[in-house]
Design an enzyme around this catalytic site. Structure first.
Site, PDB file in Angstrom:
ATOM      1  N   SER A  77       0.792  -1.244   0.000  1.00  0.00           N
ATOM      2  CA  SER A  77       0.000   0.000   0.000  1.00  0.00           C
ATOM      3  C   SER A  77       0.815   1.281   0.000  1.00  0.00           C
ATOM      4  O   SER A  77       0.256   2.353  -0.233  1.00  0.00           O
ATOM      5  CB  SER A  77      -0.929   0.024   1.213  1.00  0.00           C
ATOM      6  OG  SER A  77      -2.153  -0.527   0.870  1.00  0.00           O
ATOM      7  N   LYS A  80       0.527   3.433  -2.925  1.00  0.00           N
ATOM      8  CA  LYS A  80      -0.646   4.309  -3.131  1.00  0.00           C
ATOM      9  C   LYS A  80      -0.258   5.784  -3.073  1.00  0.00           C
ATOM     10  O   LYS A  80      -0.840   6.616  -3.763  1.00  0.00           O
ATOM     11  CB  LYS A  80      -1.725   3.997  -2.084  1.00  0.00           C
ATOM     12  CG  LYS A  80      -2.356   2.631  -2.304  1.00  0.00           C
ATOM     13  CD  LYS A  80      -3.227   2.199  -1.144  1.00  0.00           C
ATOM     14  CE  LYS A  80      -3.903   0.875  -1.472  1.00  0.00           C
ATOM     15  NZ  LYS A  80      -4.365   0.128  -0.334  1.00  0.00           N
ATOM     16  N   TYR A 204      -2.840  -2.284 -10.420  1.00  0.00           N
ATOM     17  CA  TYR A 204      -2.857  -2.197  -8.959  1.00  0.00           C
ATOM     18  C   TYR A 204      -2.061  -3.355  -8.327  1.00  0.00           C
ATOM     19  O   TYR A 204      -1.269  -3.139  -7.403  1.00  0.00           O
ATOM     20  CB  TYR A 204      -4.317  -2.197  -8.467  1.00  0.00           C
ATOM     21  CG  TYR A 204      -4.416  -2.191  -6.971  1.00  0.00           C
ATOM     22  CD1 TYR A 204      -4.162  -1.031  -6.236  1.00  0.00           C
ATOM     23  CD2 TYR A 204      -4.714  -3.354  -6.268  1.00  0.00           C
ATOM     24  CE1 TYR A 204      -4.211  -1.030  -4.851  1.00  0.00           C
ATOM     25  CE2 TYR A 204      -4.767  -3.362  -4.886  1.00  0.00           C
ATOM     26  CZ  TYR A 204      -4.519  -2.198  -4.188  1.00  0.00           C
ATOM     27  OH  TYR A 204      -4.554  -2.202  -2.809  1.00  0.00           O
ATOM     28  N   TYR A 256      -3.901   3.172   7.991  1.00  0.00           N
ATOM     29  CA  TYR A 256      -5.155   2.425   8.098  1.00  0.00           C
ATOM     30  C   TYR A 256      -6.066   3.083   9.131  1.00  0.00           C
ATOM     31  O   TYR A 256      -6.010   4.300   9.326  1.00  0.00           O
ATOM     32  CB  TYR A 256      -4.877   0.950   8.444  1.00  0.00           C
ATOM     33  CG  TYR A 256      -3.946   0.277   7.462  1.00  0.00           C
ATOM     34  CD1 TYR A 256      -4.262   0.218   6.114  1.00  0.00           C
ATOM     35  CD2 TYR A 256      -2.750  -0.287   7.872  1.00  0.00           C
ATOM     36  CE1 TYR A 256      -3.412  -0.401   5.202  1.00  0.00           C
ATOM     37  CE2 TYR A 256      -1.902  -0.913   6.960  1.00  0.00           C
ATOM     38  CZ  TYR A 256      -2.246  -0.959   5.634  1.00  0.00           C
ATOM     39  OH  TYR A 256      -1.413  -1.558   4.733  1.00  0.00           O
ATOM     40  N   VAL A 274       0.897  -3.866   3.980  1.00  0.00           N
ATOM     41  CA  VAL A 274       0.715  -5.137   4.679  1.00  0.00           C
ATOM     42  C   VAL A 274       1.928  -6.068   4.619  1.00  0.00           C
ATOM     43  O   VAL A 274       1.956  -7.083   5.298  1.00  0.00           O
ATOM     44  CB  VAL A 274      -0.539  -5.907   4.201  1.00  0.00           C
ATOM     45  CG1 VAL A 274      -1.810  -5.244   4.661  1.00  0.00           C
ATOM     46  CG2 VAL A 274      -0.524  -6.107   2.702  1.00  0.00           C
TER      47      VAL A 274
END
Ligand code: GLU
Length: 331
Positions: A77, A80, A204, A256, A274
């Site tokens: 992530s 992102k 992605y 998160y 993660v």
């Protein structure tokens, strides 16, 4: 007892900082046993759960690293932040923000609930999967490789080498990630996507599988700390307005559904993944006393055992400790 609770009012030397960090890493490594690997992506379940490492690179070149410093791991992530930056550079801020919001969700990163229950006219933010998949659809190009080319060029400028995709990790997620496919179909149905669904998801999954080290993360953090400019040449890598927004998103949504706590107790923009990586950005700060990294630094952390929110359990504790002792908080 964790070492290093004395006030930092003696002269700051690299050896001295190194000694403290070595002690802290050793201490927090023991706490990794309370966490769990992210084995919902099968290959991530093969990581060493006891690994913990940190790399800190300052504007003046001071580098402190300790623990498991050589491991390569997938960016997950943390990508992102970078695809959001690339989309803004390619399309312009207004275009991107018209299609993805900047509000925290307070929900899990892969939750579909907001899209379903609140039916917003755009996904909540680019740091959760629905927003990030939408951002991936906005990247220029007609194939996943074309879409990721600008990201690779940007990363090369930031970390000094072109990163690679870990094909096994990509395939591991591609073949198992039914929830992201569900999010993808939901986005398609809601007319959020700018490119074909299969190309968008491929993009992605590939961006998530880019392989990095904690040094790479620290270098990325340092560029963001330096408002998007190369810390050595001062050449612009990312426009300042985009860098500012990326850091704001990291601070409010990057960790998160523990982002609020992280902002309160650590106080710097950060993004975790993660696989156990954390990218942290320490902007320059003004303090009366002599403290390490006053000109700003980038921090990379790796510790694949995760807490319930999906953040590195040892990594969060280690970062909190470093931030408290060196007064790294923005606030
Ligand atoms: N590729 C991962 C997923 O979508 C990234 C999750 C994360 O690191 O937060 O499940």
């Amino acid at each position: 007892m964790v070492q290093g609770s004395a006030n930092l009012n003696t002269e700051v030397t690299e050896e001295w900082l190194q000694e403290y960090v070595d002690g802290w890493v050793k201490f927090f490594k023991k706490q990794t046993s309370d966490g769990e690997l992210a084995n919902y992506i099968p290959i991530l379940g093969e990581a060493d759960p006891e690994a913990l490492g940190i790399s800190i690179i300052g504007k003046n070149g001071t580098t402190i690293k300790s623990g498991n410093t050589e491991e390569k791991f997938t960016i997950q992530s943390i990508s992102k932040v970078l695809t959001f930056i690339v989309a803004c550079m390619e399309r312009g801020l207004t275009y991107v923000l018209d299609r993805v919001d900047v509000e925290p969700t307070g929900e899990a990163f892969n939750s579909i609930m907001h899209l379903e229950m609140k039916q917003p006219n755009k996904p909540f933010n680019p740091m959760v999967n629905s927003g990030a998949i939408t951002v991936s659809s906005m990247l220029d190009g007609n194939s996943s490789d074309q879409k990721l080319e600008t990201l690779f060029i940007l990363m090369e400028k930031m970390i000094g080498h072109r990163p690679e995709i870990n094909v096994e990790a990509y395939e591991s997620e591609r073949d198992t990630s039914m929830k992201n496919r569900a999010i993808g179909y939901y986005l398609l149905e809601g007319d959020y996507l700018e490119s074909d669904l299969s190309i968008t998801l491929e993009t992605y999954f590939k961006q998530s599988a880019i392989e990095i080290t904690i040094d790479d993360l620290a270098r990325i953090g340092l560029v963001l700390s330096n408002d998007g400019f190369d810390p050595v040449t001062e050449e612009e890598i990312i426009p300042r307005s985009i860098t500012r927004l990326a850091k704001a998103l990291m601070l409010t949504c990057g960790m998160y559904d523990a982002s609020g706590k992280f902002a309160a107790y650590v106080g710097v923009p950060a993004k975790s993944g993660v696989s156990g990586g954390i990218l942290a950005v320490v902007p320059p700060r003004v303090r009366d006393e002599e403290l390490p990294f006053l000109e700003g630094c980038g921090i990379g952390v790796y510790g694949p055992a995760l807490d319930k929110q999906g953040n590195s359990i040892g990594g969060i504790k280690l970062l909190r400790h470093v931030a408290n002792h060196w007064d790294l908080s923005l606030f």
